[in-house]
Design a protein around this motif. Structure first.
Motif, PDB file in Angstrom:
ATOM      1  N   ASP A 104      -8.473  -4.908  -6.210  1.00 41.11           N
ATOM      2  CA  ASP A 104      -7.913  -3.548  -5.801  1.00 41.11           C
ATOM      3  C   ASP A 104      -9.222  -2.412  -6.038  1.00 41.11           C
ATOM      4  O   ASP A 104     -10.168  -3.084  -6.382  1.00 41.11           O
ATOM      5  N   GLU A 105      -8.949  -1.433  -5.453  1.00 38.57           N
ATOM      6  CA  GLU A 105      -9.858  -0.236  -5.534  1.00 38.57           C
ATOM      7  C   GLU A 105     -11.345  -0.503  -5.376  1.00 38.57           C
ATOM      8  O   GLU A 105     -12.170   0.145  -5.858  1.00 38.57           O
ATOM      9  N   TRP A 164      -4.089  -7.924  -6.100  1.00 35.52           N
ATOM     10  CA  TRP A 164      -3.493  -6.462  -5.897  1.00 35.52           C
ATOM     11  C   TRP A 164      -3.261  -6.346  -4.386  1.00 35.52           C
ATOM     12  O   TRP A 164      -3.910  -6.931  -3.576  1.00 35.52           O
ATOM     13  N   TRP A 214       1.275  -3.028  -6.590  1.00 37.52           N
ATOM     14  CA  TRP A 214       1.126  -2.170  -7.654  1.00 37.52           C
ATOM     15  C   TRP A 214       1.399  -0.743  -7.100  1.00 37.52           C
ATOM     16  O   TRP A 214       1.767   0.273  -7.882  1.00 37.52           O
ATOM     17  N   TYR A 246       3.965   0.233 -15.348  1.00 33.45           N
ATOM     18  CA  TYR A 246       2.684   0.412 -16.207  1.00 33.45           C
ATOM     19  C   TYR A 246       2.662   1.028 -17.667  1.00 33.45           C
ATOM     20  O   TYR A 246       3.463   2.092 -17.636  1.00 33.45           O
ATOM     21  N   TRP A 302      -2.572  -1.478 -19.038  1.00 34.69           N
ATOM     22  CA  TRP A 302      -4.121  -1.262 -19.084  1.00 34.69           C
ATOM     23  C   TRP A 302      -4.497  -0.478 -20.415  1.00 34.69           C
ATOM     24  O   TRP A 302      -3.758   0.397 -20.714  1.00 34.69           O
TER      25      TRP A 302
END
Ligand code: ACM
Ligand code: ZN
Length: 635
Positions: A279-280, A329, A346, A367, A414
């Motif tokens: 992810d990211e 992800w 997600w 989340y 998280w």
């Protein structure tokens, strides 16, 4: 009073109508059975995976199941019933899971929680018939798993200054293990084997996640030679994560590192699945790194995103070769994936491959790091509002763009704001129970009011496991202003503006400013309107009227980088040509001082006017997000 309480408890009979998750079906019969009556298990029945049937008559309990898995879930049902009372209602229960994958992701990186904490969660998950615990073990803030091949990972980045991820990110300082003033820890392989075994006894698979190629700030601190040549630690908005850096894909040593770690992890964790993050990735340094650029040139790649796809393909093939099912992800799905690979969705909207299994973990429903109650009365959390009813109300199969191959669902916690166990529990339960029910129970059983009733019996169960929780009976709930319309003089009056409206917050356009509908706690609930720069609007009341007050509510969320204006200015006119002097109201609070706020910035007046001009100026600084306003109220 006390005596009558005990009589009530003693007389209560545990019913399958009270358990979580709700069983597929049950039929109560007259009479009850002692909770310690003998239980006869009859395995080998032709039943689907995890299914069971329980018959409770006045003397005995009989369980039918295909194998030990169904028997285990029957035992969890009986365990919960016994926790409710020492008398069980005579009944027949027939039950089976809706989804094969019923997961919970626990981020053990952003804050440290020990093995006993993890085991307590496993106990509660088993009771709720969840079967996957996904442990997020490496990220920006730390590396939490012992590594023999790359020991500097856990030796130099598992302890740090700052108990929460939020505190740590101010200075981003790691510390040697057990250094004075530092906090943290890592799981030795021995401890992890013990956790895996504890979970396996409860039919829960532990899936490890080692997040690559982004979210590797800690790993790159331990092994800086894996950074891109062009790596520079960015400074800037401390609210944004400039430390989202990546492994250098052009450096062959990166693959030695990744394969080396995956060998260790694959050997330690017997799970079918192994999560490799994905992810990211920001990919900034890849654009100017000599090694990454050389690789792109050699492979004929046109865009740095192809470097991530290259990495993903290689690592995925490596894991498939080891007999694992790699999970990533949803960014992971940008690469062509083999059929074994699994995508964890997600994002709310994303492209998903038709040929791969998908686990639904859509952030705005799953989340648990988001606020579960009115943000201003809660301790800091991630910036959205996600109450229990929204979690419970989610149907992953009906979600827009739902893929055809849903393996199951997962809820993610998280922990960057949640350093203490009790608060982490509070943010997890009972929302995780709602996810468990959505994962196990058929849609036909969904009934939120009934779920809330059942929670009252579930709280003592959590108490007995030593788990803290949020009491839904104390819920403050939605923003009061959002629940009923507001009536005011500018209602449905036309608004003119010279200021740009943010494309992401344009829902309803300018009329939303005077539609009498105020926003809820979330900025993207289609009721807040965003001004990209300053706000400068004029409302026409239709005729000259006596006025007492003009104001508007703004949304300020630190975690979301939504700030308040520096000041607002209001002026009046009867003809739209000549204007009164501006009345200025300075806004004293900003996101640097508060976690979140929804102040109404207004001024009192005593005048007559037809036109009202309302201006809000932006605060100087790095935050470039829109000003969010819900309603311009004129009284
Ligand atoms: C994620 O929330 N970055 C998967
Ligand atoms: Zn590079």
């Amino acid at each position: 009073m006390i005596a009558s309480f005990f009589i009530t408890v003693a007389l209560a009979i545990a019913s399958p109508a009270d358990i979580i998750p709700a069983p597929v079906s049950f039929r109560e019969m007259p009479g009850s059975c002692a909770s310690d009556a003998p239980v006869k298990y009859r395995l080998g029945k032709k039943m689907e995976k995890g299914a069971y049937k329980i018959v409770i008559d006045r003397r005995r309990i009989t369980v039918d199941a295909a194998d030990s898995l169904g028997a285990f879930y029957a035992a969890q049902t009986l365990r919960q019933l016994r926790m409710h009372s020492d008398k069980l209602a005579c009944c027949v229960i027939e039950d089976a899971p809706r989804f094969a994958y019923r997961g919970y992701m626990l981020d053990l990186v952003s804050t440290w929680h020990d093995a006993d904490y993890i085991k307590r969660q496993i106990d509660a998950m088993a009771l709720c018939k969840m079967n996957v615990l996904h442990l997020h073990l490496s990220d920006t803030h730390a590396w939490r798993l012992e590594s023999e091949k790359f020991p500097l990972l856990h030796q130099t980045t598992s302890w740090r200054y700052g108990a929460s991820g939020e505190d740590w990110k101010v200075n981003r300082l790691f510390a040697p293990v057990a250094a004075p003033g530092a906090v943290g820890g890592f799981y030795t392989k021995e401890q992890m084997r013990d956790i895996i075994c504890y979970a396996a006894e409860r039919h829960i698979e532990i899936i490890p996640e080692i997040d690559f190629p982004g979210h590797v700030f800690a790993a790159l601190s331990a092994y800086p030679e894996l950074r891109c040549e062009s790596y520079v630690e960015e400074q800037g908005d401390p609210n944004q994560p400039p430390y989202l850096v990546e492994l250098c894909i052009g450096n062959p040593r990166t693959f030695d590192f990744v394969y080396g770690i995956l060998d260790e992890v694959a050997e330690l964790f017997p799970s079918d699945y192994l999560h490799i993050g994905g992810d990211e990735a920001k990919m900034t340094a890849w654009k100017t790194c000599g090694k990454c650029q050389a690789l792109m040139h050699r492979e004929g790649m046109k865009d740095v995103s192809e470097l991530q796809q290259y990495f993903t393909r290689k690592v995925t093939e490596y894991l498939v070769g080891k007999g694992k099912r790699p999970v990533g992800w949803d960014e992971y799905a940008q690469a062509a994936l083999p059929e074994e690979a699994v995508v964890m969705k997600w994002h709310t909207k994303c492209e998903l491959p038709a040929g791969n299994d998908v686990i639904m973990a859509t952030h705005n429903y799953t989340y648990l790091c988001y606020y579960q109650d009115a943000p201003m009365f809660e301790r800091p959390a991630w910036s959205r509002y996600l109450p229990l009813d929204a979690v419970y109300g989610w149907d992953p199969a009906q979600e827009s763009g739902a893929p055809s191959r849903i393996l199951g669902i997962e809820s993610c916690q998280w922990t960057s704001h949640l350093p203490d166990d009790a608060y982490l529990d509070y943010m997890t339960w009972p929302r995780l129970a709602a996810i468990a029910e959505r994962a196990w129970s058929p849609e036909s059983t969904r009934d939120y009011n009934n779920f809330k009733e059942r929670l009252r019996k579930f709280y003592p169960v959590l108490d007995s496991l030593g788990i803290n929780y949020f009491d839904i009976d104390k819920e403050v709930g939605h923003r009061p202003e959002s629940l009923s319309g507001v009536n005011h003089l500018a209602l449905n009056c036309p608004v003119q503006s010279t200021s740009a409206i943010s494309a992401s917050y344009s829902q309803g356009g300018l009329p939303a400013l005077t539609d009498g509908i105020c926003g809820d706690w979330n900025g993207d609930d289609h009721r807040w309107i965003g001004f990209s720069e300053a706000m400068d609007v004029t409302v026409d009341l239709g005729e000259v009227k006596p006025l007492r007050y003009v104001g508007a509510s703004f949304l300020c969320h630190k975690g979301y980088s939504r700030d308040l204006p520096k000041e607002v200015r209001v002026s009046f006119s009867s003809d739209g040509i000549s204007w009164s002097e501006e009345i200025v109201r300075v806004c004293e609070i900003s996101l640097w001082g508060v976690q979140c706020a929804y102040p109404e910035l207004g001024i009192n007046t005593d005048c007559e006017a037809r036109y009202v001009r309302y201006r809000a100026s932006r605060r100087e600084g790095p935050v470039k997000w829109p000003l969010l306003v819900d309603e311009l109220i004129v009284l």
